[in-house]
Write a protein that holds these residues in place. Sequence first.
Motif, PDB file in Angstrom:
ATOM      1  N   ASP A 339      44.464  46.391  43.183  1.00 33.04           N
ATOM      2  CA  ASP A 339      43.429  45.830  44.055  1.00 33.04           C
ATOM      3  C   ASP A 339      42.194  45.483  43.219  1.00 33.04           C
ATOM      4  O   ASP A 339      42.096  44.415  42.650  1.00 33.04           O
ATOM      5  CB  ASP A 339      43.096  46.831  45.158  1.00 33.04           C
ATOM      6  N   ASN A 340      41.266  46.411  43.104  1.00 33.06           N
ATOM      7  CA  ASN A 340      40.025  46.162  42.381  1.00 33.06           C
ATOM      8  C   ASN A 340      40.079  46.840  41.016  1.00 33.06           C
ATOM      9  O   ASN A 340      40.320  48.044  40.919  1.00 33.06           O
ATOM     10  CB  ASN A 340      38.832  46.700  43.180  1.00 33.06           C
ATOM     11  N   VAL A 341      39.870  46.064  39.957  1.00 28.26           N
ATOM     12  CA  VAL A 341      39.889  46.610  38.600  1.00 28.26           C
ATOM     13  C   VAL A 341      38.610  46.185  37.882  1.00 28.26           C
ATOM     14  O   VAL A 341      38.360  44.987  37.713  1.00 28.26           O
ATOM     15  CB  VAL A 341      41.121  46.106  37.814  1.00 28.26           C
ATOM     16  N   GLN A 342      37.824  47.159  37.494  1.00 28.47           N
ATOM     17  CA  GLN A 342      36.582  46.911  36.768  1.00 28.47           C
ATOM     18  C   GLN A 342      35.689  45.893  37.497  1.00 28.47           C
ATOM     19  O   GLN A 342      35.035  45.052  36.870  1.00 28.47           O
ATOM     20  CB  GLN A 342      36.880  46.395  35.357  1.00 28.47           C
ATOM     21  N   GLY A 343      35.728  45.968  38.844  1.00 29.64           N
ATOM     22  CA  GLY A 343      34.894  45.070  39.639  1.00 29.64           C
ATOM     23  C   GLY A 343      35.524  43.720  39.937  1.00 29.64           C
ATOM     24  O   GLY A 343      34.901  42.873  40.594  1.00 29.64           O
ATOM     25  N   PHE A 344      36.774  43.518  39.504  1.00 32.28           N
ATOM     26  CA  PHE A 344      37.457  42.241  39.754  1.00 32.28           C
ATOM     27  C   PHE A 344      38.531  42.415  40.821  1.00 32.28           C
ATOM     28  O   PHE A 344      39.276  43.411  40.818  1.00 32.28           O
ATOM     29  CB  PHE A 344      38.101  41.710  38.468  1.00 32.28           C
ATOM     30  N   ASP A 345      38.629  41.464  41.717  1.00 33.30           N
ATOM     31  CA  ASP A 345      39.618  41.484  42.786  1.00 33.30           C
ATOM     32  C   ASP A 345      40.943  40.920  42.267  1.00 33.30           C
ATOM     33  O   ASP A 345      41.060  39.725  41.981  1.00 33.30           O
ATOM     34  CB  ASP A 345      39.118  40.647  43.972  1.00 33.30           C
ATOM     35  N   LEU A 346      41.949  41.783  42.124  1.00 31.53           N
ATOM     36  CA  LEU A 346      43.265  41.358  41.642  1.00 31.53           C
ATOM     37  C   LEU A 346      44.319  41.416  42.741  1.00 31.53           C
ATOM     38  O   LEU A 346      45.516  41.444  42.472  1.00 31.53           O
ATOM     39  CB  LEU A 346      43.705  42.246  40.471  1.00 31.53           C
ATOM     40  N   SER A 347      43.892  41.417  43.990  1.00 30.34           N
ATOM     41  CA  SER A 347      44.829  41.570  45.103  1.00 30.34           C
ATOM     42  C   SER A 347      45.805  40.399  45.211  1.00 30.34           C
ATOM     43  O   SER A 347      46.908  40.546  45.750  1.00 30.34           O
ATOM     44  CB  SER A 347      44.070  41.734  46.420  1.00 30.34           C
ATOM     45  N   ILE A 348      45.414  39.232  44.705  1.00 34.92           N
ATOM     46  CA  ILE A 348      46.328  38.077  44.736  1.00 34.92           C
ATOM     47  C   ILE A 348      47.595  38.396  43.948  1.00 34.92           C
ATOM     48  O   ILE A 348      48.699  38.038  44.349  1.00 34.92           O
ATOM     49  CB  ILE A 348      45.644  36.823  44.165  1.00 34.92           C
ATOM     50  N   PHE A 349      47.443  39.114  42.843  1.00 36.21           N
ATOM     51  CA  PHE A 349      48.593  39.505  42.028  1.00 36.21           C
ATOM     52  C   PHE A 349      49.543  40.376  42.848  1.00 36.21           C
ATOM     53  O   PHE A 349      50.770  40.189  42.811  1.00 36.21           O
ATOM     54  CB  PHE A 349      48.108  40.259  40.790  1.00 36.21           C
ATOM     55  N   SER A 350      48.984  41.321  43.604  1.00 41.58           N
ATOM     56  CA  SER A 350      49.809  42.185  44.444  1.00 41.58           C
ATOM     57  C   SER A 350      50.558  41.387  45.497  1.00 41.58           C
ATOM     58  O   SER A 350      51.758  41.572  45.699  1.00 41.58           O
ATOM     59  CB  SER A 350      48.952  43.249  45.140  1.00 41.58           C
ATOM     60  N   ARG A 351      49.853  40.519  46.173  1.00 41.25           N
ATOM     61  CA  ARG A 351      50.497  39.745  47.244  1.00 41.25           C
ATOM     62  C   ARG A 351      51.618  38.868  46.687  1.00 41.25           C
ATOM     63  O   ARG A 351      52.625  38.627  47.366  1.00 41.25           O
ATOM     64  CB  ARG A 351      49.461  38.883  47.974  1.00 41.25           C
ATOM     65  N   GLN A 352      51.444  38.405  45.467  1.00 39.36           N
ATOM     66  CA  GLN A 352      52.435  37.500  44.888  1.00 39.36           C
ATOM     67  C   GLN A 352      53.651  38.243  44.335  1.00 39.36           C
ATOM     68  O   GLN A 352      54.774  37.773  44.452  1.00 39.36           O
ATOM     69  CB  GLN A 352      51.785  36.695  43.762  1.00 39.36           C
TER      70      GLN A 352
END
Length: 472
Positions: A339-352
């Motif tokens: 989800d959130n890593v070092q203040g960056f939203d990486l949730s798109i990676f999870s959904r994909q």
Amino acid sequence: NVEPSLMSCCQHEHEHSGSQTPIQCNHEIPSLGNLELWTELESFFQLASPNPAVDFMYLSNHPKIVSDKCVKVLRGIALDALLSDNKQMARFLFLKSAILEFVMKYGLDEFAEALSSNPPAEVAEQFSKVVKEWDVQLQALCSHCQSYFAADGTVILPTASETTKSHESHVAPSNWSSMVVPRWHFPMLNDKERNTAYDMAIKSLVHRSTHVLDIGCGTGLLSMMAARAGAASVTACESVKSLAEVAKQTIQANGFADTITVVNKHSKALTVGEDMARRADCLIWEVFDAGLLGESCMSTIRHAKEHLLTSSPILIPSRAVIHAVAVQSEELFNLNSVDNVQGFDLSIFSRQFRRNTYESIALHSYSHRNVTDVVDMCTIDFLLCDEPQQFVCTTPAIADGVIHALAFWFTLKLSDEIQVSSAPSSEDSTHHSHWQQAVQYLPQPLAVSAGQMVVLKASHRCDIFRFEVELK
């Protein structure tokens, strides 16, 4: 490339020639001439992929294997897997060769530049075209299984007097067979609880008039147990050529060659009267993954019942019970989500990229706690069950918590008194099942209160189990 017209022509001529013998391919695997190069190629194969991103990173550090010869080696081994009817392994190897071919075509530097200057989707599209070309060819091979690729991509139809050449002189000492045979065979063969349970069940059910069929015999271990128990005959079928050869040697070395016949075929290709003298009245099989059904055991038993077994056969095992539990474990959840890593939203990676099916996990290796009691989800009777099924079980949460995943495992009923389980190790049992456990992650964590009813839903379409979790 194989021309479809040529494949069709060869297939047509063979089918109308009256020949009942499958055409075999006379192929060679090129020599790499360098043990270090072979080791690098073997490591490339053993990466848990095909995953272009991981593979390209590896290839950028090992550019020597980006060569036409290495592509041919992978295709040659893929071909051997295909000839042994190991189509899943063949497809994996063909995809690996496609990745190498892609890098050869575009170059590592060009690919890196493409990644930095083009949307990833466009780069993926280019790669997918290469993969698709190979996949189409592989599907053609599978559907026309009497015409095959040679290592250089051509079709060879040898005369009846020609035989497949040995690969031993063309492959480095690292032994290419180890690439085709999955490594889980070692922990499986060293699983003492599994082996002891099977041996005890076989001794109690097999007698001197029993004709046994062992599907997926591997090393021949279970077949030798049946022969030692006094079976009249044992037909041991194994689709992987290298494994079948090892089984023959092992059975010979242990003195059971007179009782056991090893057939290098998939069970669905066996014919009574040709590969087996008669229908078997006992089936010994162990073709189960962590989630029980993932190795196509349902279609295997359906075919065996119709074509290979007597009307009232003994099955070892005959039934299986599925056990399930809702678990809280952020550590497990993070294996399939970000989800959130070092203040960056990486949730798109999870959904994909998150998985919607289970994975094989050694549950004891991860911090977790049960949110519900373990429930017996269902019983699968292998003789009777050959249709899709759905099961529902409602159980209360035993504490406040968060459900991150659903873990499940099985107990095989080898006889009325003997069973073996793939349950996780605990304080009461330090046994680590080689099957491990199946873990299906939830799309999103579910907060639950003690006493709240948790609804577990399981279904299968005779392939794999799929779970859903709801709260009441």
